[in-house]
Design an enzyme around this catalytic site. Structure first.
Site, PDB file in Angstrom:
ATOM      1  N   TYR A 180      -3.060  -0.840   9.668  1.00 26.74           N
ATOM      2  CA  TYR A 180      -2.943  -1.344   8.282  1.00 26.74           C
ATOM      3  C   TYR A 180      -1.907  -0.889   7.519  1.00 26.74           C
ATOM      4  CZ  TYR A 180      -4.153  -1.291   3.337  1.00 26.74           C
ATOM      5  OH  TYR A 180      -4.325  -1.655   1.837  1.00 26.74           O
ATOM      6  N   SER A 211       0.658  -1.198  -0.071  1.00 27.81           N
ATOM      7  CA  SER A 211       0.078  -0.059  -0.012  1.00 27.81           C
ATOM      8  C   SER A 211       0.985   1.158   0.204  1.00 27.81           C
ATOM      9  CB  SER A 211      -0.864   0.045   1.138  1.00 27.81           C
ATOM     10  OG  SER A 211      -1.570   1.430   1.257  1.00 27.81           O
TER      11      SER A 211
END
Length: 246
Positions: A155, A141
C-alpha cells in the site's frame, strides 16, 4: 475560502468516505461535480443529491479504476457531461495489507492497477482536457510520506508512486497554469478505517493530536488546493495526519 463558482470537477471514488466529503466540499464552494463509483450505486446517488442540494450539477459515473478504459474514460465523460473540466481529484484507491510474504501476485497487480495505473491514466486524460489554470490533486497516504508499519509495504509503495508522478507532471503542465499536488491523509475516520475499529488505538496513539481526523478535514485541504488561493502551490506533498510525522 476561495470560490469555485463556474468550475467543474471529477472526484474518483467519490461515493463514500474521503471522496464523498471532497465532492460535497467542492460543490459547497460552487463547483459542479462528477463522481465515480464501482459499487454502491445508492450511495453514489445520495452524494449526487447532496451536490444538487448545494445548488450545483452532479453526476455519478460507474467506472472501475482497475479497468484502464474506465480510468481514462471517466475523465472524458466528466468533461463532456460538465462541458469542461477544471479539477481532477484522484481519490479512488484500495488497501491490501499483510506481511510481504503473504501477498499474492494478484494483490500486487490489483493495488498497482487501481492506486497507480489508474491515477496515471486519469491524469494523462486530464492533461488533454483540463482548462488552463486547472488542478490535479491525488490522495496519497501518510504511510508513504513517513515510516509505515509492518504489513504496509504494498500500500505504501503504491501511494509513494503518486509523488513520483506528480512532481515532474507539475513541471510539464506548469506552462498552462495547471497545478499538480498530493494530499497525504493520516488516520481518518471512515467506513474503511473507523475510529472505533479494532486497529484504531495504535493509530490514535501514533498521532500528536491523539485522535482520528475527519473526512471533512481532508476535504478542506483538497478544496484549498483546488482554489485560486493555492495557485502558487504545485509539485507539493501536503500532509493532514494529526502530527503522525511530527
Amino acid at each position: 475560502m476561495s470560490s469555485l463558482t463556474g468550475k467543474t470537477a471529477l472526484v474518483t471514488g467519490g461515493s463514500r468516505g474521503i471522496g464523498a466529503a471532497i465532492a460535497l466540499r467542492l460543490a459547497q464552494q460552487g463547483a459542479d461535480v462528477a463522481i465515480t463509483y464501482v459499487h454502491g450505486e445508492a450511495a453514489a446517488l445520495d452524494v449526487v443529491a447532496k451536490i444538487e442540494s448545494a445548488g450545483q450539477r452532479g453526476f455519478a459515473i460507474k467506472a472501475d479504476a482497475a479497468d484502464p478504459g474506465d480510468a481514462a474514460g471517466a475523465v472524458e465523460r466528466a468533461a463532456d457531461d460538465l462541458g469542461r473540466l477544471d479539477i481532477l481529484v484522484n481519490n479512488a484507491g484500495i488497501g491490501v495489507l499483510g506481511p510481504i510474504g503473504d501477498l499474492a501476485l494478484a494483490d500486487v497487480d490489483r493495488v498497482l492497477d487501481i492506486n497507480v495505473r489508474a491515477v496515471f491514466l486519469a491524469s494523462q486524460a486530464a492533461a488533454g482536457r483540463l482548462a488552463d489554470g486547472g488542478r490535479i490533486i491525488s490522495t496519497g497516504s501518510a504511510l508513504a510520506r513517513f515510516a509505515g508499519g509492518p504489513g504496509g509495504t504494498l500500500y505504501a509503495m503504491s501511494k509513494a508512486a503518486l509523488a513520483g508522478m506528480s512532481k515532474p507532471l507539475a513541471r510539464e503542465l506548469a506552462g498552462r497554469g495547471i497545478t499538480v499536488n498530493v494530499v497525504h491523509p493520516g488516520a481518518i475516520d471512515t467506513d474503511m478505517n473507523p475510529a472505533d475499529g479494532p486497529f484504531a488505538d495504535p493509530q490514535r496513539s501514533a498521532t500528536a493530536l491523539a485522535r482520528f481526523g475527519s473526512a471533512d478535514e481532508v476535504a478542506s485541504l483538497v478544496a484549498y488546493l483546488a482554489g485560486e488561493d493555492a495557485g502558487f502551490i504545485t509539485g507539493a506533498e501536503l500532509v493532514a495526519d494529526g502530527g503522525y510525522g511530527a
